[in-house]
Scaffold this motif. Structure first.
Motif, PDB file in Angstrom:
ATOM      1  N   LYS A 969       0.834  -1.214   0.000  1.00 32.58           N
ATOM      2  CA  LYS A 969       0.000   0.000   0.000  1.00 32.58           C
ATOM      3  C   LYS A 969       0.865   1.258   0.000  1.00 32.58           C
ATOM      4  O   LYS A 969       0.642   2.199  -0.759  1.00 32.58           O
ATOM      5  CB  LYS A 969      -0.916  -0.016   1.218  1.00 32.58           C
ATOM      6  N   GLU A 973       1.199   4.005  -2.949  1.00 33.87           N
ATOM      7  CA  GLU A 973       1.006   5.452  -2.780  1.00 33.87           C
ATOM      8  C   GLU A 973       2.261   6.226  -3.182  1.00 33.87           C
ATOM      9  O   GLU A 973       2.195   7.258  -3.860  1.00 33.87           O
ATOM     10  CB  GLU A 973       0.639   5.755  -1.325  1.00 33.87           C
ATOM     11  N   GLU A 976       2.610   6.313  -6.881  1.00 35.52           N
ATOM     12  CA  GLU A 976       1.750   7.319  -7.508  1.00 35.52           C
ATOM     13  C   GLU A 976       2.347   8.723  -7.364  1.00 35.52           C
ATOM     14  O   GLU A 976       2.408   9.502  -8.324  1.00 35.52           O
ATOM     15  CB  GLU A 976       0.352   7.261  -6.890  1.00 35.52           C
ATOM     16  N   LYS A 977       2.769   9.014  -6.108  1.00 34.09           N
ATOM     17  CA  LYS A 977       3.375  10.341  -5.905  1.00 34.09           C
ATOM     18  C   LYS A 977       4.662  10.479  -6.751  1.00 34.09           C
ATOM     19  O   LYS A 977       4.932  11.535  -7.333  1.00 34.09           O
ATOM     20  CB  LYS A 977       3.694  10.550  -4.434  1.00 34.09           C
TER      21      LYS A 977
END
Length: 1788
Positions: A969, A973, A976-977
């Motif tokens: 997870k 994240e 994505e960033k």
């Protein structure tokens, strides 16, 4: 044809009008003779009726065709009359913005009241050398005509500029003088032309004033004579002035002002340096003039009061200031201002003056002083402009007032109009004379032309008892007055002269009918102005002044009088100037002026004032017509119209009016053709005349011919239209007919297709039924057949596979048997061979050890060494002979081996592969067997560990799963960033890169532009410096000639040549920036620069000596260190020797034991081989396999070999470690510790860096890893050794193959030689055999010598490189060996078959230098530079040979370390080339030849400088030839500057050759015949247009360019430099063509644009043919291409304007507007460019940032760069031909 026949419907005429003078109209009805009224229609649509005078029957003047409107020359108009002239001037001035127009020999200049960019230096250069009439009218064209006639005819010239006040006379005269000053230049250093121009502001300040008509009106006339020497350069000038308006000093009319100088003084009154004059003028003598002018200002402020008894007195203190400034006594001046002295025969009386007389006396004194100051300034200007050089000729510029008429005309206007009458008479006579000369030149019958003769008016004024004589007579009368003088005029001339009249309402005025108009003069003030009396006592007071300048003004008034105002006295007249009248003075000076003008060739400029409001480009028709009548322009038109004004050459007439001829009318004789055409169309033979070269037409005939031409063209157009319309109608009918037929065809086809479709469907149904039944039956049959075929196929395939498997099995069995038997045989052979070799080595080793012991014992005794040395030389020779014998034996063995090698090579290779495969299999099995017990133990241990860790693994997996999910997870994240950040980063990076790229590109463009600009400035400064240097040399030569004239017999010897040149060149290189100083300063700077050069050389020599000292000291230190190292090494070698003896003893024992073991193995091997041989003899079919005796023996031998291999590896490691230790001791290194020793071993064995593994993963102590790594490294070493052996073997085989090939070739050559010798007679056979044997022995000897050289090279190698176990030889030795082999191949070529051998002499090895004696530089340069003919060198000798010879001489001077010889040679070379270029600068071949040689010498200095950027492409031989002792970078810069000067001179010489071709070839010549229809210009060529001039075409330009290119290529000029030359030439072509296009109205047409584009295309084709497309020359033609496109594009709408602005990016706004203004239709069907369209263009281009210049800079020379081009030529191969007479040079 009668003139009345031209007045037909639609004919256009001019009607008189009160406001516009003339107004255009058009006939609405044909005119018939006898009609009283003409029916006309104005342009605004108004119908008018023009009544014809029944007595004169004069019809209104006809208008010229539109195609003739706007002509450069008014005489080119077909109808010559006042309205045509006025309209033509209006069109040119208002619409086309052209202020100059020709009218025959007169230039009409209209004041634009606006600054125009048509007077720059580029305009001057554009008109320089051009014929008058070839370019658009301009004041510069008139000046060029005067200058050219002066130089050609050797006759003085005059330029007469006239016009009324405000018309621009002074400005026109100023521009004419500027042209003379710019074109001719000055012949001395004083720059007289600048002084002539600088005198204009002074004369305008003291002689110009503001009037109602002009803000800067000249109130005097002046005639400036500009003197020229024999080279037609300005040497001086002289000024004469006429009729200064002195009354303006004391009186000015309303809205007028005094002279400018007074207002300038008042405006400067606040300055501190003017306090001494109460206005701010200093007390120095230089301010004397301002002091006098300031005193006049104060004198004008003096007030006089009325006294008693007709007396007067001074009222204020201004007179005191006047006296103080003038240095006179106040009492005397105040007294004589109010009193007057009267003298009688016996007594003298002093009489007081009344106020009025006192004021007149004050004003007269002020005028007289100002006139003296004016004359004194003119004299000073003349003195400064006067030259001591003899004047050869002069050009006079007359700036004089034009005809004037005002409401009140006084004495000044009378004198002005009198002068204009004289000038008009001279003008009429000159025009009449030119017309007569033209007719006589062409053999035209001469008829007297009636013209206005103004001699009666001149006689009225200046004849005996004329107006002036009566005025002087009245001035002498005691009681003479203006009234009595007027009565005398009435009584004398009123009834006797027709041109004199009296006004009706006045008795104090008179009227004179001048040539321009009648003028009424008021008699009041005539006597006073004519007397111009001054009180003599006031003059005496001024003469007693303390002011030196004032005393100088009045010291000798006769000598102080200005030139042109010389006062002549009659017998009995008093010698006083104030008694001589102004009228007499003016008449005398005017007669002197007319004598001067009559002795020159005049050129006329008539200035016109367009309006009284000073509005720019606004023409007032009434004022213009008045001035045209007054200045004589209309009189010129009238004289021209009276004769034959239109004049055409036969070629022009034929080209224009060919449409009037039929094919049968065209004859071979063009003159006869033109005559027949004119006789056919013009019945009145008086309307034309045939001259030698031209056809002369009466006024109106060209318009009639144009009408005929237009009618013929119109009929042709109607006929073409008729034919086209018929064709279109017929085409439309045929199209309709085809359409009807097509419709019928398609309808009938449709019906037929319907019937066919029905029949086809019926037939198809039957066919479908038939085919369906057939298909069902066929399917059943095919199914049965397919099943049978499949069964057969499967059965046959099974049988085939069985057969194939059987055959394959048998084949494989045979192959296996064959390979096993072969492998066994090879193994037996190899084992036997190795055993024998091993036994031999053991025996030899034992013998060697015994010998070693003996040698060691003997080595300890000194006597042994002495015995060994005895006979060493003999032993060396014996060894050499043994080596030669060994070589022969090796050659024989090689031949034997070559026969046996092929037999067993293939078998050996096959058996080796099989053995390798079996050995690998055995090795794998053995390794697997060894690893099996350990693997079983590890397996049990791992099973126990597996059980214990399985539970832990499950727990850890649970934790890891949870941890993994959380991490996934977080990672998702973060990804994505991260992706977002990466995207932003990429965007930002891309944006930054784009910005950086744009910024860098922009910066680079700016830097490149700045660099090119700086280079251009530097080269322009260099060019200016060269010019100044040339001028200095000229002055020096003149001074030398002067000295030689004074000292005859002195000659310069050759020995002084080089030294003088050396000093001059080096000084020019160091002090180039100071070349602008005077000759004395240049000489002193030369000496200082020479001293500086000597100082620099001495400093450089001291530095070199210091460096040599330091080098010797370092060598000494190194030698001492080497001796110390040898001492330490000897001590260490003793210790190492003991250890080595111990090691050798140990190795001997091991080798003995090993020898025994090998003997045992050999016996076993022999036994096994015997067993195998027995089995083979018994013919046992089975082959030895696993488990058999031979197989087991082989396995045992393999195991023993592996063990032996392990032992040998350890021995190799020990021996190599020992060698490394010895090397370390030998090089005096520190003792090697464990770690360093291990590193040394790795470095010696070539190991790579080994990363440290985790020892715990193998075992605790890491021994297994160490063993494994050692084994790997050992295998690697063995593999490398095997590969090396393979390479050696292959190289040996290759050498043997080469030797076999060579022997075969020799054998074939021997056979050919034998076969050829058999064909020869017996004597020839013997000779051929001997010759062949001599050649063979020579080659063998040469090869032997080369081999001996190689042996010596190898002997010189270090001992470490000669050992058998040393590293491979260095690359230098390999390259040397390869070079020697190539030399052998080159020196000993293979003899051609059938050719007898030759004896080749070995050439001497030269070093590429030329030696000469000191002092031979002058002889060298004389033969190599001064007397060398480029044509012979370029054709017969090596390109760049002089440069190579000079550099080879320079190399020898550098080799000898002779700095003086180097500098002398280089300086003399530079000076010689400069002198040659200066002497033969116009010879293109010479300049191009020395440009190539200068560049080659510069490249040689760079190539052999030893600097890294220049030696990259050199060969090793060239690098050895580099300069060693001197740094010649300063001389490289001097040579670069010299190359720039030669390049600029080359461009100038090519420009001089190309310039006469450019305009005729690019603009004037019609390459595309039939496209251009020459416009009826009627232009009269001026006297400078010589007949028989060469006709140039664009082919001439291309041929000249090809000649330039061929010459440059032949002289081996760098290709990059040729590109720059071509780019420069194309720029010159473009600039000259475009400049002429912008200055020639008749060239701006659509057809001319087409012609220009065709010519440009030919130039581009030439570039493509010669491979010069990428040199930038096409870009240079872009402005000309765009100008040609601008002439052809549509020019009506706003979209057209935008397209033009986009298209013409290389043209400036003034150029675009100029082309549009000049656009002229050649035929009547074209249209002019509307004024609104031009304004739209200007609005669209107003934001464009560009240069305001109109013309391109044709004198611009682009900066040149000399890219480095090395030469591949070897200096030692250069031969000096005997034709150069350089026998004193010696090759080194």
């Amino acid at each position: 044809m009668a003139a009345s026949e031209l007045y037909t419907q639609y004919a256009r005429v001019w009607l008189p009008n009160a406001l516009e003078v003339w107004k255009p109209a058009e006939l609405t009805k044909d005119y018939s003779p006898g009609d009283r009224v003409l029916f006309l229609q104005l342009e605004d649509g108004t119908d008018v009726e023009y009544k014809i005078d029944p007595q004169t029957k004069r019809l209104p003047p006809l208008r010229n065709p539109d195609i003739l409107v706007g002509e450069n020359d008014l005489t080119a108009l077909s109808y010559l009359h006042e309205p045509a002239v006025l309209h033509n001037l209006k069109v040119r001035f208002v619409e086309s913005k052209m202020i100059y127009t020709y009218c025959g020999i007169v230039l009409v200049a209209i004041n634009p009241y606006e600054s125009l960019p048509i007077y720059d230096h580029d305009i001057i250069h554009a008109y320089s050398g051009q014929n008058m009439g070839d370019m658009d009218p301009h004041i510069f064209a008139v000046a060029e005509e005067a200058y050219k006639q002066m130089a050609r005819d050797e006759r003085n010239q005059s330029v007469i500029v006239s016009g009324e006040s405000g018309a621009g006379k002074t400005v026109s005269a100023k521009y004419a003088m500027r042209y003379f000053a710019t074109v001719s230049g000055s012949s001395c250093e004083t720059n007289v032309e600048e002084k002539v121009l600088a005198s204009n502001p002074i004369m305008e300040a003291i002689g110009n004033a503001k009037t109602t008509r002009n803000d800067n009106s000249s109130r005097f006339g002046k005639y400036i004579e500009i003197g020229f020497d024999k080279n037609y350069r300005i040497i001086g000038a002289n000024m004469r002035t006429y009729l200064l308006e002195k009354s303006r000093v004391v009186f000015q009319a309303a809205e007028e002002r005094n002279y400018h100088i007074f207002y300038q003084l008042c405006a400067s009154s606040h300055l501190p340096e003017f306090k001494a004059l109460k206005l701010g003028i200093s007390e120095t003598q230089q301010m004397g003039v301002f002091q006098i002018l300031a005193a006049l200002l104060h004198l004008g402020n003096v007030e006089v009061k009325e006294g008693t008894m007709d007396s007067s007195a001074i009222l204020n203190n201004h007179l005191m200031v006047f006296c103080e400034l003038m240095g006179v006594a106040y009492e005397d001046m105040s007294h004589w201002l109010c009193h007057r002295k009267l003298k009688t025969t016996t007594e003298t009386y002093v009489k007081p003056l009344p106020k009025a007389h006192a004021v007149n006396a004050r004003d007269a004194l002020a005028k007289h002083i100002y006139a003296k100051v004016f004359s004194w300034i003119v004299d000073r200007i003349n003195e400064s402009l006067r030259s001591a050089i003899k004047q050869r000729s002069f050009i006079g510029v007359l700036d004089i007032y034009g005809f004037e008429t005002f409401d009140i005309n006084s004495f000044e206007q009378f004198c002005i109009n009198y002068a204009n009458e004289k000038l008009q008479q001279q003008f009429n006579m000159h025009v009449f004379k030119l017309e007569q000369e033209e007719y006589m030149k062409e053999d035209i019958p001469w008829t007297l032309i009636d013209f206005y003769d103004n001699q009666p008016c001149i006689n009225l004024i200046e004849a005996k008892m004329g107006v002036l004589d009566l005025l002087d007579e009245e001035c002498k009368m005691p009681k003479g007055s203006d009234d009595t003088w007027a009565q005398k005029l009435y009584n004398t001339f009123l009834k006797k002269s027709e041109i004199f009249d009296k006004p009706r309402m006045s008795n104090k005025a008179f009227i004179i009918h001048h040539f321009a108009d009648k003028v009424e003069y008021q008699c009041e003030g005539f006597l006073e102005k004519n007397k111009d009396t001054v009180n003599e006592e006031q003059i005496n007071v001024l003469k007693l002044s303390k002011f030196d300048l004032l005393v100088e003004l009045f010291r000798d008034e006769e000598t102080a009088a200005p030139t042109g105002r010389t006062k002549t006295t009659r017998p009995g007249q008093a010698q006083r100037d104030n008694k001589k009248t102004v009228g007499t003075q003016f008449r005398n000076s005017l007669n002197l002026l007319m004598e001067t003008l009559n002795g020159t060739t005049p050129h006329y400029v008539r200035c016109i004032k367009p309006n009284d409001h000073k509005s720019p480009f606004t023409l007032d028709p009434i004022r213009a017509v008045q001035q045209l009548r007054a200045c004589g322009v209309l009189e010129t038109i009238r004289i021209s119209a009276a004769g034959f004004p239109s004049r055409w050459t036969y070629q022009e007439f034929f080209s224009r009016y060919r449409v009037l001829m039929k094919q049968k009318d065209i004859l071979s004789d063009m003159k006869l053709t033109c005559k027949n055409v004119l006789e056919k169309w013009v019945k009145d033979h008086d309307k034309y005349q045939f001259g030698k070269n031209k056809i002369f037409f009466r006024a109106g005939q060209v318009a009639y011919l144009e009408k005929l031409r237009s009618d013929r063209l119109r009929k042709a157009c109607v006929r073409i239209q008729k034919t086209i319309r018929c064709w279109l109608a017929r085409k439309r009918f045929l199209r309709m007919r085809r359409a009807a037929v097509t419709i019928q065809k398609h309808a009938r086809g449709y019906l037929a297709r319907c019937r066919v479709a029905f029949l086809r469907r019926t037939r198809a149904a039957v066919v479908i039924q038939k085919n369906q039944r057939m298909l069902a039956a066929r399917r059943r049959y095919q199914d049965l057949r397919c099943a049978a075929v499949i069964m057969q196929r499967l059965l046959r395939a099974y049988q085939a596979r069985q057969t194939y498997c059987k055959l394959l099995y048998e084949h494989k069995v045979l192959i296996v048997q064959r390979w096993v038997r072969g492998w066994l045989a090879r193994r037996r052979y190899q084992r036997s061979l190795r055993a024998v070799v091993y036994l031999q080595s053991c025996v030899r080793r034992m013998a060697a050890r015994r010998e070693l012991k003996k040698l060691k014992v003997e080595a300890r005794s000194v006597e042994h060494f002495k015995k060994l040395n005895v006979g060493m030389e003999n032993k060396i020779m014996q060894l050499q002979r043994k080596v030669d014998e060994q070589i022969k034996e090796n050659r024989e063995l090689g031949e034997r081996l070559s026969s046996t090698e092929r037999s067993w090579a293939a078998e050996s290779e096959r058996l080796g592969r099989e053995v390798e495969r079996l050995r690998g299999a055995e090795e794998e099995s053995r390794v697997a067997a060894e690893k099996l017990p350990s693997l079983l133990e590890q397996l049990s241990f791992l099973r126990q560990e597996l059980e214990t860790t399985r539970g832990e693994k499950e727990a850890v997996q649970e934790e890891a799963r949870a941890y993994r999910e959380e991490n996934e997870k977080v990672v998702s994240e973060l990804n994505e960033k991260n992706s977002l950040l990466m995207t932003e980063k990429e965007n930002l990076t891309q944006l930054i890169q784009e910005q950086n790229t744009e910024a860098h590109a922009e910066d680079r463009r700016w830097l490149d532009r700045d660099l090119s600009e700086e280079r251009r400035r530097y080269q322009s400064l260099l060019s200016e410096y060269a010019q100044l240097e040339g001028r200095y040399a000229d002055l020096k030569e003149e001074m030398t000639l002067t000295v030689e004239t004074g000292k005859p017999g002195h000659t310069r010897e050759d020995s002084s040549y080089s030294s003088n040149g050396s000093e001059g060149t080096f000084s020019s290189g160091l002090s180039g920036s100071q070349g602008r100083n005077s000759s004395a300063e240049s000489h002193s700077s030369t000496r200082r620069s020479s001293d500086m050069s000597v100082l620099l050389k001495l400093q450089r020599r001291v530095t070199e000596l210091e460096q040599e000292k330091q080098t010797l000291q370092r060598h000494l230190d190194k030698r001492e260190e080497v001796q110390e190292d040898h001492a330490r090494t000897a001590a260490e070698l003793k210790t190492a020797g003991r250890a080595e003896l111990d090691l050798v003893a140990l190795k001997r024992q091991e080798l003995e034991s090993e020898n025994k073991r090998l003997k045992t193995d050999l016996a076993e091997l022999r036994q096994s081989l015997a067993t195998v041989s027995k089995s083979a003899s018994a013919k046992t079919p089975s082959s030895p396999g696993p488990g058999s005796a031979p197989y087991n023996v082989l396995l045992e031998q393999l195991d023993s070999a592996n063990e032996e291999l392990e032992i040998r590896k350890e021995e190799v490691l020990l021996l190599r470690s020992h060698l490394v230790r010895q090397e370390a001791l030998k090089h005096n290194k520190t003792p090697v510790h464990n770690t360093s020793f291990y590193n040394v071993i790795k470095r010696y064995l070539g190991w790579k860096a080994i990363s440290t593994p985790d020892y715990h993963t193998l075992n605790e102590d890491g021994e297994l890893w160490l063993a494994y790594e050692g084994l790997k490294e050992t295998n690697r070493v063995l593999v490398s050794q095997l590969q090396m052996q393979d390479r050696d073997h292959e190289e040996g085989l290759e050498e043997l193959r080469v030797e076999v090939c060579r022997l075969r070739e020799e054998n074939s050559q021997q056979q050919q030689l034998i076969s050829q010798s058999l064909l020869l007679p017996p004597e020839g056979r013997v000779d051929a055999g001997l010759q062949h044997e001599i050649t063979r022995l020579t080659n063998c000897n040469l090869v032997g010598s080369l081999r001996y050289t190689v042996t010596n090279h190898l002997a010189m190698m270090p001992a470490s490189n000669r050992g058998s176990h040393s590293l491979p030889m260095s690359n230098d030795w390999v390259q040397a060996w390869a070079a020697l082999q190539r030399q052998v191949e080159r020196v000993v070529p293979d003899p051609e078959p059938g050719t007898p051998g030759r004896i080749t002499r070995k050439e001497r090895d030269f070093k590429g230098m030329l030696e000469y004696r000191r002092g031979d530089e002058s002889k060298l340069l004389k033969g190599l530079v001064l007397e060398l003919k480029p044509r012979g060198v370029a054709v017969n000798l090596l390109p760049g040979l002089p440069a190579y010879i000079l550099f080879m001489c320079l190399r020898h001077a550098d080799y000898c370390n002779d700095d003086q010889r180097v500098s002398t040679l280089l300086n003399s070379t530079i000076n010689s080339i400069k002198g040659l270029i200066k002497k033969k600068g116009s010879d293109f071949e010479t300049v191009s030849f020395w440009l190539a040689n200068t560049c080659r010498l510069l490249h040689c200095l760079k190539q052999y400088s030893g600097e890294e950027p220049f030696v990259k492409q050199n060969t090793p031989r060239q690098n050895k030839h580099c300069l060693t002792n001197f740094d010649l970078s300063e001389y490289r810069q001097l040579l670069n500057d010299l190359a720039v000067q030669v390049y600029q001179q080359l461009v100038k010489s090519m420009e001089e050759t190309l310039l006469p071709m450019i305009v005729p070839g690019m603009l004037e010549h019609e390459t595309i015949q039939g496209v251009l229809g020459s416009k009826p210009t009627g232009l009269r060529k001026r006297t400078s247009s010589l007949p028989g001039e060469a006709v140039y075409t664009v082919d001439s330009i291309i041929q000249q360019l090809s000649l330039f290119h061929a010459t440059l290529t032949q002289h081996d000029v760098d290709h990059d430099l040729i590109k720059q030359v071509v780019r420069q030439l194309f720029y010159i072509t473009c600039s000259v063509t475009l400049n002429n296009l912008l200055l020639r109205k008749e060239m701006c047409s659509w057809s001319k644009g087409l012609q220009i584009r065709y010519n440009v295309w030919q130039l581009e084709e030439w570039l493509d043919e010669h491979g010069l497309s990428g040199c930038g020359a096409k870009e240079m033609l872009e402005p000309l291409i765009q100008a040609a496109q601008l002439l052809q594009v549509k020019k009506k709408t706003e979209e057209d304007a935008q397209a033009i602005c986009t298209m013409c990016s290389a043209l400036t706004t003034p150029q675009i507007v100029k082309v549009l203004n000049l656009y002229t239709p050649v035929i009547e069907f074209e249209e002019r460019v509307p004024t609104s369209f031009i304004k739209t263009i200007q609005v669209l281009l107003k934001d464009r940032v560009e240069s305001p210049q109109l013309l391109m800079d044709a004198k611009k020379i682009f900066s040149v760069t000399f890219s480095f081009t090395p030469s591949s030529l070897a200096l030692e191969t250069i031969q000096i031909p005997s034709s150069l007479n350089l026998g004193f040079l010696t090759r080194v």
